[in-house]
Motif scaffolding. Structure first.
Motif, PDB file in Angstrom:
ATOM      1  N   ASN A  53       5.363  51.600 -21.252  1.00 35.83           N
ATOM      2  CA  ASN A  53       4.047  50.954 -21.258  1.00 35.83           C
ATOM      3  C   ASN A  53       4.123  49.435 -21.340  1.00 35.83           C
ATOM      4  O   ASN A  53       3.246  48.736 -20.823  1.00 35.83           O
ATOM      5  N   GLY A  54       5.168  48.920 -21.983  1.00 35.11           N
ATOM      6  CA  GLY A  54       5.284  47.469 -22.115  1.00 35.11           C
ATOM      7  C   GLY A  54       5.439  46.745 -20.798  1.00 35.11           C
ATOM      8  O   GLY A  54       5.192  45.530 -20.716  1.00 35.11           O
TER       9      GLY A  54
ATOM     10  N   LEU B 122       9.208  45.466 -10.181  1.00 39.01           N
ATOM     11  CA  LEU B 122       9.493  46.801 -10.691  1.00 39.01           C
ATOM     12  C   LEU B 122      10.587  46.712 -11.750  1.00 39.01           C
ATOM     13  O   LEU B 122      11.628  46.084 -11.515  1.00 39.01           O
ATOM     14  N   PRO B 123      10.396  47.314 -12.917  1.00 39.20           N
ATOM     15  CA  PRO B 123      11.393  47.251 -13.988  1.00 39.20           C
ATOM     16  C   PRO B 123      12.695  47.954 -13.594  1.00 39.20           C
ATOM     17  O   PRO B 123      12.677  49.032 -12.995  1.00 39.20           O
ATOM     18  N   PHE B 124      13.798  47.315 -13.944  1.00 38.21           N
ATOM     19  CA  PHE B 124      15.124  47.872 -13.667  1.00 38.21           C
ATOM     20  C   PHE B 124      15.860  48.229 -14.967  1.00 38.21           C
ATOM     21  O   PHE B 124      16.483  49.279 -15.073  1.00 38.21           O
ATOM     22  N   THR B 125      15.785  47.346 -15.958  1.00 35.70           N
ATOM     23  CA  THR B 125      16.378  47.631 -17.275  1.00 35.70           C
ATOM     24  C   THR B 125      15.441  47.150 -18.370  1.00 35.70           C
ATOM     25  O   THR B 125      14.575  46.293 -18.151  1.00 35.70           O
ATOM     26  N   VAL B 126      15.636  47.690 -19.562  1.00 38.89           N
ATOM     27  CA  VAL B 126      14.933  47.221 -20.747  1.00 38.89           C
ATOM     28  C   VAL B 126      15.957  47.121 -21.879  1.00 38.89           C
ATOM     29  O   VAL B 126      16.784  48.020 -22.061  1.00 38.89           O
TER      30      VAL B 126
ATOM     31  N   ASP C  29      10.695  59.220 -17.536  1.00 36.88           N
ATOM     32  CA  ASP C  29      11.301  60.526 -17.294  1.00 36.88           C
ATOM     33  C   ASP C  29      12.744  60.584 -17.790  1.00 36.88           C
ATOM     34  O   ASP C  29      13.233  61.640 -18.190  1.00 36.88           O
ATOM     35  N   LEU C  30      13.444  59.453 -17.795  1.00 36.61           N
ATOM     36  CA  LEU C  30      14.810  59.415 -18.316  1.00 36.61           C
ATOM     37  C   LEU C  30      14.827  59.308 -19.836  1.00 36.61           C
ATOM     38  O   LEU C  30      15.751  59.790 -20.490  1.00 36.61           O
ATOM     39  N   LEU C  31      13.816  58.692 -20.402  1.00 37.53           N
ATOM     40  CA  LEU C  31      13.718  58.583 -21.858  1.00 37.53           C
ATOM     41  C   LEU C  31      13.336  59.914 -22.505  1.00 37.53           C
ATOM     42  O   LEU C  31      13.524  60.100 -23.708  1.00 37.53           O
ATOM     43  N   SER C  32      12.808  60.829 -21.718  1.00 35.46           N
ATOM     44  CA  SER C  32      12.392  62.123 -22.273  1.00 35.46           C
ATOM     45  C   SER C  32      13.572  63.018 -22.622  1.00 35.46           C
ATOM     46  O   SER C  32      13.435  63.977 -23.366  1.00 35.46           O
TER      47      SER C  32
ATOM     48  N   SER D 108      13.213  52.658 -29.308  1.00 34.33           N
ATOM     49  CA  SER D 108      12.822  51.247 -29.218  1.00 34.33           C
ATOM     50  C   SER D 108      12.363  50.900 -27.814  1.00 34.33           C
ATOM     51  O   SER D 108      11.429  50.104 -27.629  1.00 34.33           O
ATOM     52  N   ALA D 109      13.011  51.482 -26.810  1.00 33.56           N
ATOM     53  CA  ALA D 109      12.603  51.227 -25.428  1.00 33.56           C
ATOM     54  C   ALA D 109      11.167  51.679 -25.188  1.00 33.56           C
ATOM     55  O   ALA D 109      10.397  51.018 -24.485  1.00 33.56           O
TER      56      ALA D 109
END
Length: 435
Positions: A130-131, A144-148, A368-371, A385-386
């Motif tokens: 969401n950030g 488009l986000p690539f890393t956090v 989907d990868l954080l799930s 944290s991400a």
């Protein structure tokens, strides 16, 4: 058998044979999706992400493509601007930018938006944490986000246990007493061990990111898009109130460097906060998830752990600050269609899954990868944290660092009160956002 029937049997048999060969992989088919979208030719991407973390994956990616290829060129953040300006002037600029998010606004006139017609806002919000919504605009997606890479709380387990503190603080109110308990002074009242490293600027690693974290947790976005400019929100009160979050943030941050405060734990004479933590002289260190290997390498004997950063008591939302790397479309690309295809594929689930497996210091930026929860205890904290990571549109990272530093030092030096120091910083940020 008639000749016509024989011919049909031959054709049918050949078709079956080709199908079998395709299914077995003996014959490779073209990427239908890329053909549909018209992707062809070469694409060049410039970025500040280390080449060693991505070139191997891109080599595998290129092997799967028959009609197009992508080349990554690593650039130094300090020379990126001058090299890009020179390249664009000679018509040799890249097709894609892989940039830290704090450079995105600076290059806003050199990028094309991802149109919502081809990349819907709903898809963006479903895909990324969401950030990253800060990269959305009314006309399209800036990048488009690539890393956090989120800020987390590293803490010295030995110092906590020796003081009989069982768990790290989870809210900022509790940090006061933890820091007071863990701060040690000699017979001359000089600090020898610190519970917290807050209040100064130059000797606190990540000072700007830490202050940003506190401001974002407090409810201020720091800056806000207004048409083609950025305006500061440092003086904006919380909705429906007269409370200005930045005032509480500045007061809290500087409390730990106030010699007359009972929570005094840090000053300009202390070493760099990272070095103090490595030496075992700092109990709590706020650093990025990506710093874990460096901490381990600097002192293999340091007994430390990691936790979510403390939150505001009774707050309905959790947050930490983070550095994002993003992929933006160059306005000067000679192959914009293929650049778009490459950008969306490199930020897709398949490629980023491979990237995150190879670069475990970065938690995934995709939901989907954080799930898929990791078993590693450090990674579990990084993943959480991400999910609560936030960032802000920085008009110019070097200049804004000086502005926020001035906001803190104008107050700690006594040259301005809290409101005046924030007002001064707010005015300077807004001027910077107009450039």
């Amino acid at each position: 058998m008639k000749n016509f029937q024989l011919i049909l049997l031959v054709i049918f048999g050949a078709a079956v044979l080709v199908a079998v060969l395709i299914f077995s992989g003996a014959i490779k088919t073209k990427d239908r999706n890329s053909e549909t979208m018209g992707a062809t030719g070469k694409v060049v991407m410039w970025g500040t992400v280390p080449a060693k973390s991505i070139t191997g994956l891109l080599a595998e990616y290129n092997q799967e493509k028959e009609t197009y290829q992508v080349t990554y060129v690593e650039k130094s953040a300090s020379t990126f601007d001058s090299e890009l300006t020179e390249a664009l002037a000679s018509g040799k600029g890249p097709d894609l930018f892989l940039l830290p998010d704090d450079l995105l606004w600076k290059y806003r006139n050199r990028i094309n938006l991802y149109p919502y017609e081809s990349y819907p806002e709903r898809s963006f919000k479903d895909n990324f944490v969401n950030g990253s919504d800060v990269f959305l605009s009314t006309s399209g997606i800036m990048a488009l986000p690539f890393t956090v890479d989120p800020i987390v709380m590293y803490y010295n387990r030995d110092m906590f246990e020796n003081a009989f503190i069982a768990t790290p603080p989870t809210i900022w109110d509790d940090v006061y007493n933890v820091s007071r308990t863990l701060t040690k002074k000699d017979e001359n009242s000089l600090i020898t061990e610190s519970g917290m490293a807050f209040g100064t600027w130059d000797n606190i690693k990540n000072s700007k990111d830490i202050l940003s974290m506190l401001l974002l947790q407090g409810g201020t976005s720091i800056t806000e898009k207004q048409d083609s400019i950025l305006e500061s929100t440092l003086l904006d009160p919380l909705p429906g109130t007269k409370t200005i979050p930045a005032q509480s943030v500045v007061a809290y941050y500087t409390e730990f460097a106030n010699p007359v405060s009972e929570f005094y734990s840090w000053n300009r004479a202390r070493p760099n906060s990272f070095d103090a933590f490595i030496a075992g002289d700092l109990a709590i260190y706020f650093g990025f998830a990506s710093e874990l290997p460096n901490i381990r390498a600097k002192n293999p004997n340091l007994d430390f752990d990691v936790a979510l950063v403390p939150q505001i008591k009774n707050s309905n939302t959790k947050a930490t600050s983070a550095n994002f790397n993003v992929i933006a479309l160059s306005k000067f690309s000679t192959n914009p269609t293929t650049a778009y295809v490459v950008a969306t594929q490199l930020t897709g689930k398949d490629f980023l899954s491979s990237f995150n497996e190879a670069n475990t210091n970065y938690p995934p930026v995709r939901k989907d990868l954080l799930s898929v929860r990791p078993a590693d205890p450090y990674q579990a904290v990084f993943f959480n944290s991400a999910l609560i990571s936030k960032t802000w549109l920085d008009p110019n990272p070097a200049s804004s660092d000086g502005i926020l530093r001035g906001m803190i030092e104008n107050y700690t030096s006594g040259s301005m009160d809290i409101y005046a120091s924030i007002e001064n910083a707010s005015d300077l940020l807004s001027v910077l956002g107009e450039k």
